[in-house]
Scaffold this motif. Structure first.
Motif, PDB file in Angstrom:
ATOM      1  N   LEU A  36       0.844  -1.202   0.000  1.00 49.28           N
ATOM      2  CA  LEU A  36       0.000   0.000   0.000  1.00 49.28           C
ATOM      3  C   LEU A  36       0.872   1.242   0.000  1.00 49.28           C
ATOM      4  O   LEU A  36       1.989   1.236   0.537  1.00 49.28           O
ATOM      5  N   LYS A  37       0.324   2.313  -0.554  1.00 44.46           N
ATOM      6  CA  LYS A  37       0.895   3.636  -0.393  1.00 44.46           C
ATOM      7  C   LYS A  37       0.031   4.345   0.640  1.00 44.46           C
ATOM      8  O   LYS A  37      -1.124   4.707   0.364  1.00 44.46           O
ATOM      9  N   VAL A  38       0.550   4.505   1.860  1.00 47.52           N
ATOM     10  CA  VAL A  38      -0.225   5.085   2.948  1.00 47.52           C
ATOM     11  C   VAL A  38       0.091   6.571   3.048  1.00 47.52           C
ATOM     12  O   VAL A  38       1.247   6.964   3.190  1.00 47.52           O
ATOM     13  N   ARG A  39      -0.971   7.367   2.971  1.00 44.22           N
ATOM     14  CA  ARG A  39      -0.791   8.811   3.098  1.00 44.22           C
ATOM     15  C   ARG A  39      -0.558   9.188   4.554  1.00 44.22           C
ATOM     16  O   ARG A  39       0.429   9.797   4.912  1.00 44.22           O
ATOM     17  N   ILE A  40      -1.516   8.801   5.407  1.00 43.15           N
ATOM     18  CA  ILE A  40      -1.393   9.090   6.831  1.00 43.15           C
ATOM     19  C   ILE A  40      -2.210   8.064   7.605  1.00 43.15           C
ATOM     20  O   ILE A  40      -3.332   7.728   7.212  1.00 43.15           O
ATOM     21  N   ALA A  41      -1.658   7.512   8.654  1.00 35.13           N
ATOM     22  CA  ALA A  41      -2.401   6.565   9.500  1.00 35.13           C
ATOM     23  C   ALA A  41      -1.762   6.531  10.878  1.00 35.13           C
ATOM     24  O   ALA A  41      -0.558   6.273  11.008  1.00 35.13           O
ATOM     25  N   PRO A  42      -2.551   6.799  11.915  1.00 34.64           N
ATOM     26  CA  PRO A  42      -2.012   6.663  13.272  1.00 34.64           C
ATOM     27  C   PRO A  42      -1.808   5.195  13.611  1.00 34.64           C
ATOM     28  O   PRO A  42      -2.218   4.305  12.861  1.00 34.64           O
ATOM     29  N   GLY A  56      -9.881   5.238   3.881  1.00 35.00           N
ATOM     30  CA  GLY A  56      -9.467   6.341   3.025  1.00 35.00           C
ATOM     31  C   GLY A  56      -8.108   6.908   3.373  1.00 35.00           C
ATOM     32  O   GLY A  56      -7.797   8.057   3.057  1.00 35.00           O
ATOM     33  N   LEU A  57      -7.277   6.088   4.021  1.00 38.91           N
ATOM     34  CA  LEU A  57      -5.968   6.561   4.483  1.00 38.91           C
ATOM     35  C   LEU A  57      -4.822   6.148   3.562  1.00 38.91           C
ATOM     36  O   LEU A  57      -3.685   6.570   3.763  1.00 38.91           O
TER      37      LEU A  57
END
Length: 373
Positions: free
Chosen positions: A329-335, A366-367
């Motif tokens: 995955l290409k993760v934009r932002i995820a805590p 949607g992250l």
């Protein structure tokens, strides 16, 4: 969401439904139920669908692979009629929805933020966007602790239903919603014919509506206490608890100051109140998420919980629907979050390998976007 991510979710959802189609069991009287579907991740719900039998319903699911599946709490004479007044409702299950409370204070790793105005985002806690000064939106994924608190509310609800309302425990079905909380269905015959107004009274009873501080003080000063003709319903439920609290102090009720009495009233309300979503219960035409179906807000399953499993079931592990096959995955932002017995993140602008169940979770939230296997 990119098309490649939509196709990824469709493949994974189809695989789940193909292997677990018999887990999708609608409530009884399938011919009298309305069904609703989200066939795309975005867009409106397809409503007013009806099926003659379970096989026809299963074929539809495998052919269309919906993102979300819903079924009416109500039974209708004509469930496929697009005019709600012409459906001719005959009965409806009592349905309750309890969600985890919004997150409070969090560490930087457990939180992220995004600015909907300028598109900036980050992993630390920011109330205002450092780029444009706008208020940010907190991204906090549901935690084990939040779900435990929601479970306490669910147990309070079950206790009230069985003790105060006389619902048989065998007629109370409990489910993890597949995302942030729990659903409770009641299908006992006499409760399925309660009107919308009657359901509103049940909601008032659970949410402790309609109390007056002056009335409670008047009861205490007048020495009426708990004579049956004086109190009933929600007032009897709460005032009884207040009287118990005052009695435990050893003083006569009249000897307590007004401030202490009102404090005990506040404590009793906090203890007894069940934090349900009132709209869900009052609306007899409400569509419920289908038991055994995937919740596209998380990629987890709405899972039935037996009463003796309420404390042993781990929703973030036992409601996982997909395999541990690695996906990129290409993760934009995820805590940071826990899922499937493992901890992931935090991530920011990273290409990462994750098991399928965590990859689906990130994409559904949607992250991030799917890259490949």
């Amino acid at each position: 969401m990119l098309q490649i991510s939509v196709e990824f979710l469709k493949r994974e959802f189809f695989k789940y439904y193909y292997e677990n189609i018999n887990e999708l069991m609608p409530p009884s009287q399938i011919k009298n139920r309305e069904f609703g579907f989200f066939l795309n991740k975005e867009g409106s719900m397809l409503r007013h669908k009806c099926f003659s039998n379970i096989e026809e319903f299963h074929r539809f699911v495998l052919n269309e692979v919906p993102f979300d599946i819903y079924v009416s709490a109500a039974n209708y004479e004509d469930p496929g009629n697009r005019d709600m007044s012409e459906k001719k409702l005959t009965s409806a299950e009592l349905f309750f929805d309890i969600d985890a409370e919004p997150p409070g204070g969090s560490s930087e790793e457990d939180s992220a933020w995004v600015c909907r105005k300028c598109g900036q985002y980050g992993l630390e806690v920011e109330e205002k966007c450092p780029a444009c000064g706008s208020k940010t939106e907190l991204i906090k994924l549901v935690s084990e602790e939040q779900l435990k608190e929601a479970l306490k509310e669910t147990e309070k609800l079950i206790n009230v239903l069985t003790t105060d309302f006389g619902v048989g425990r065998e007629h109370v079905s409990v489910f993890f919603s597949g995302n942030r909380g729990y659903h409770v269905h009641v299908n006992q015959e006499e409760f399925m014919h309660i009107t919308g107004e009657g359901r509103r009274e049940i909601v008032d009873y659970l949410l402790i509506q309609g109390l007056e501080e002056k009335e409670l003080l008047s009861f205490l000063r007048g020495g009426k206490y708990l004579r049956g003709r004086d109190l009933r319903g929600v007032k009897k439920r709460v005032y009884s608890r207040v009287f118990e609290m005052l009695d435990s102090n050893g003083k006569s009720k009249k000897a307590h100051g007004e401030k202490r009495i009102l404090k005990q009233l506040e404590n009793a309300i906090e203890e007894l109140k069940v934090r349900i979503d009132p709209v869900v219960t009052i609306d007899m035409h409400r569509l419920m998420r289908m038991p055994g179906s995937i919740n596209s807000n998380s990629g987890m399953v709405k899972k039935r919980i037996q009463h003796d499993e309420l404390h042993s079931l781990d929703p973030l592990k036992d409601a996982v629907a997909f395999s541990d096959e690695e996906m990129v995955l290409k993760v934009r932002i995820a805590p940071r979050f826990k899922l499937g017995g493992r901890t992931f993140g935090p991530f920011k602008d990273e290409e990462v390998e994750l098991p399928a169940y965590a990859a689906v979770y990130i994409v559904c939230k949607g992250l991030g976007e799917y890259v490949g296997r």
